[in-house]
Scaffold this motif. Structure first.
Motif, PDB file in Angstrom:
ATOM      1  N   THR A 235      86.796  28.261 113.094  1.00 36.36           N
ATOM      2  CA  THR A 235      86.315  29.205 112.089  1.00 36.36           C
ATOM      3  C   THR A 235      86.718  28.734 110.691  1.00 36.36           C
ATOM      4  O   THR A 235      85.881  28.701 109.770  1.00 36.36           O
TER       5      THR A 235
ATOM      6  N   ASP B  69      77.750  23.232 113.205  1.00 33.86           N
ATOM      7  CA  ASP B  69      78.777  23.902 113.992  1.00 33.86           C
ATOM      8  C   ASP B  69      78.771  23.233 115.362  1.00 33.86           C
ATOM      9  O   ASP B  69      77.881  23.484 116.184  1.00 33.86           O
TER      10      ASP B  69
ATOM     11  N   GLN C 231      81.214  23.974 120.149  1.00 27.89           N
ATOM     12  CA  GLN C 231      81.035  23.932 121.605  1.00 27.89           C
ATOM     13  C   GLN C 231      80.524  22.577 122.076  1.00 27.89           C
ATOM     14  O   GLN C 231      80.267  22.393 123.258  1.00 27.89           O
TER      15      GLN C 231
ATOM     16  N   SER D 222      86.072  23.042 117.001  1.00 27.31           N
ATOM     17  CA  SER D 222      87.180  23.901 117.400  1.00 27.31           C
ATOM     18  C   SER D 222      87.885  23.275 118.598  1.00 27.31           C
ATOM     19  O   SER D 222      87.235  22.664 119.453  1.00 27.31           O
TER      20      SER D 222
ATOM     21  N   LYS E 146      87.146  25.175 124.754  1.00 31.17           N
ATOM     22  CA  LYS E 146      86.157  24.218 124.226  1.00 31.17           C
ATOM     23  C   LYS E 146      86.295  22.874 124.939  1.00 31.17           C
ATOM     24  O   LYS E 146      87.315  22.601 125.556  1.00 31.17           O
TER      25      LYS E 146
HETATM   26  C1  LIG Z   1      84.493  28.834 119.193  1.00 36.45           C
HETATM   27  C2  LIG Z   1      83.443  28.807 118.196  1.00 36.45           C
HETATM   28  C3  LIG Z   1      83.729  28.921 116.828  1.00 36.45           C
HETATM   29  C4  LIG Z   1      85.072  29.243 116.272  1.00 36.45           C
HETATM   30  O1  LIG Z   1      86.128  28.443 116.694  1.00 36.45           O
HETATM   31  P1  LIG Z   1      87.616  29.024 116.683  1.00 36.45           P
HETATM   32  O2  LIG Z   1      88.466  27.800 116.858  1.00 36.45           O
HETATM   33  O3  LIG Z   1      87.730  29.979 117.801  1.00 36.45           O
HETATM   34  O4  LIG Z   1      87.838  29.660 115.367  1.00 36.45           O
HETATM   35  C5  LIG Z   1      82.651  28.808 115.941  1.00 36.45           C
HETATM   36  N1  LIG Z   1      81.411  28.613 116.374  1.00 36.45           N
HETATM   37  C6  LIG Z   1      81.110  28.513 117.673  1.00 36.45           C
HETATM   38  C7  LIG Z   1      79.691  28.279 118.078  1.00 36.45           C
HETATM   39  C8  LIG Z   1      82.111  28.625 118.631  1.00 36.45           C
HETATM   40  O5  LIG Z   1      81.797  28.567 119.929  1.00 36.45           O
END
Ligand SMILES: *Cc1c(COP(=O)(O)O)cnc(C)c1O
Length: 376
Positions: free
Chosen positions: A62, A164, A167, A188, A193
């Motif tokens: 995040t 992003d 995942q 992340s 993950k």
């Molecule tokens: C897990 C996730 C996040 C955030 O990651 P965190 O490390 O939990 O803050 C953002 N975007 C997606 C698509 C995620 O799956």
């Protein structure tokens, strides 16, 4: 049969226990807990692996997304196009930096951003004389979004592409890794993950020197020299213990992706006869997933979920309420019916147990239980 957890983190830990405990103890005894050699080594290693010039370790996925947006400093109250079918963090960071999320629809069988919906949304905003500044493309469940095409679209319109890849670390299109298509990408290392630690951590990737530099400053309170601040920053550091754990986990990362892939292939092979009850995800040619989640579309999803649970099989629903219908985003004026594919998926998706150390016996049990449900 013993209970089958959705993702078995404890079993994953057991596999690397000795190596991880040794390394963590080393860090504890070293006296260096932040901004040290573990983090530097991890950043160098992962930038090289992904194919970007820079990597900046941060406290979560995040914050990685937030720091990218903050560093880009886009004009206030302009729009950022984002899929509605994603984890809330993807959109929450947009609001946090004073920008406006605009939700777009996804595809039926990849669950990733629909190019058509992306283009339509852009045109709709343009007609209303609204300025669009960026797209955040999510590679959901491990599968690359159509990043080549999205990149081309963003270049044509002169807007930023931010990835992003929370995942999908390790996934690629041809030989090109996800996370290298946009101006910057965020991943992340949350425990579930693909590349994960046993706590919170994340990373920003980019090949733009000034952007990397600014993210590094921003994650350190905006400090440009000791106790002297140029920007409004945050405490967004990764710590040495998590970096050390990730250095161990990374050695086995490619192997774990291969193990995940074999399990997904087995699921697909055995569930493909269940149409029309079950609809399987599609993996476009030359797209290599990191298989973070295996998500099917199922008739009577909630009943199937309850049935599997009664047999000790835990499953997940990502995502039951799409972002455009969440109370927190009600001021952005989306309503039921606006994003039909997303809304259908929300009612049908079910993620089956998936982690590298799921046994043959467990997979067989999940498959036979799903078959049993639809025979009734
Ligand atoms: C897990 C996730 C996040 C955030 O990651 P965190 O490390 O939990 O803050 C953002 N975007 C997606 C698509 C995620 O799956």
């Amino acid at each position: 049969m013993e209970k089958i957890p959705f993702i078995d983190l404890k079993r994953n830990y057991e596999v690397y226990k000795e190596e991880i405990e040794k390394k963590v103890l080393e860090v504890l005894r070293s006296g260096i807990y932040l901004n040290g050699p573990q983090t530097q080594e991890l950043e160098n290693l992962l930038a090289k692996y992904l194919g970007t010039s820079y990597a900046v370790g941060v406290s979560s996925g995040t914050e990685a997304l937030f720091l990218i947006l903050k560093a880009l400093d886009l004009p206030k109250n302009t729009y950022v196009l984002v899929p509605s079918f994603t984890f809330v963090a993807t959109a929450e960071v947009i609001v946090r930096v004073g920008l406006i999320p605009y939700f777009v629809d996804v595809e039926e069988d990849t669950y990733n951003i629909s190019l058509e919906s992306l283009k339509e949304s852009y045109e709709k905003l343009k007609k209303k004389r609204k300025q669009v500044s960026a797209v955040i493309a999510v590679s959901l469940f491990g599968l690359p979004a159509h990043l080549k095409e999205i990149k081309k679209f963003c270049e044509e319109k002169g807007i930023y592409l931010i990835e992003d890849i929370c995942q999908a670390f390790g996934a690629k299109i041809g030989d090109k890794k996800v996370g290298t298509f946009g101006i910057a990408s965020a991943t992340s290392f949350y425990p579930t993950k693909p590349l994960s630690t046993f706590g919170d951590a994340g990373m920003v990737f980019t090949s733009h020197k000034n952007l990397a530099k600014k993210v590094r400053i921003l994650k350190e309170h905006g400090q440009i020299k000791p106790y002297f601040y140029k920007y409004h920053g945050i405490n967004g550091r990764i710590d040495e213990i998590h970096s050390a754990i990730l250095l161990v986990k990374f050695k086995y990362f490619e192997k774990e992706i291969a193990l995940r892939k074999a399990i997904v292939e087995k699921y697909i092979e055995n569930l493909k006869d269940l149409t029309p009850y079950v609809r399987l995800p599609q993996f476009p040619k030359n797209y290599f997933s990191s298989y973070s989640l295996f998500t099917i579309r199922a008739k009577n999803r909630d009943k199937l979920k309850a049935f599997l649970e009664s047999k000790g099989i835990m499953t997940g629903v990502y995502y039951k309420t799409p972002l455009h219908l969440q109370p927190v985003y009600k001021d952005f004026n989306f309503k039921n019916g606006d994003l039909p594919v997303t809304e259908r998926l929300a009612k049908e998706v079910l993620s089956l147990p998936l982690h590298p150390y799921l046994t043959e016996k467990e997979i067989d049990y999940v498959i036979s239980s799903i078959k049993e449900f639809y025979k009734k």
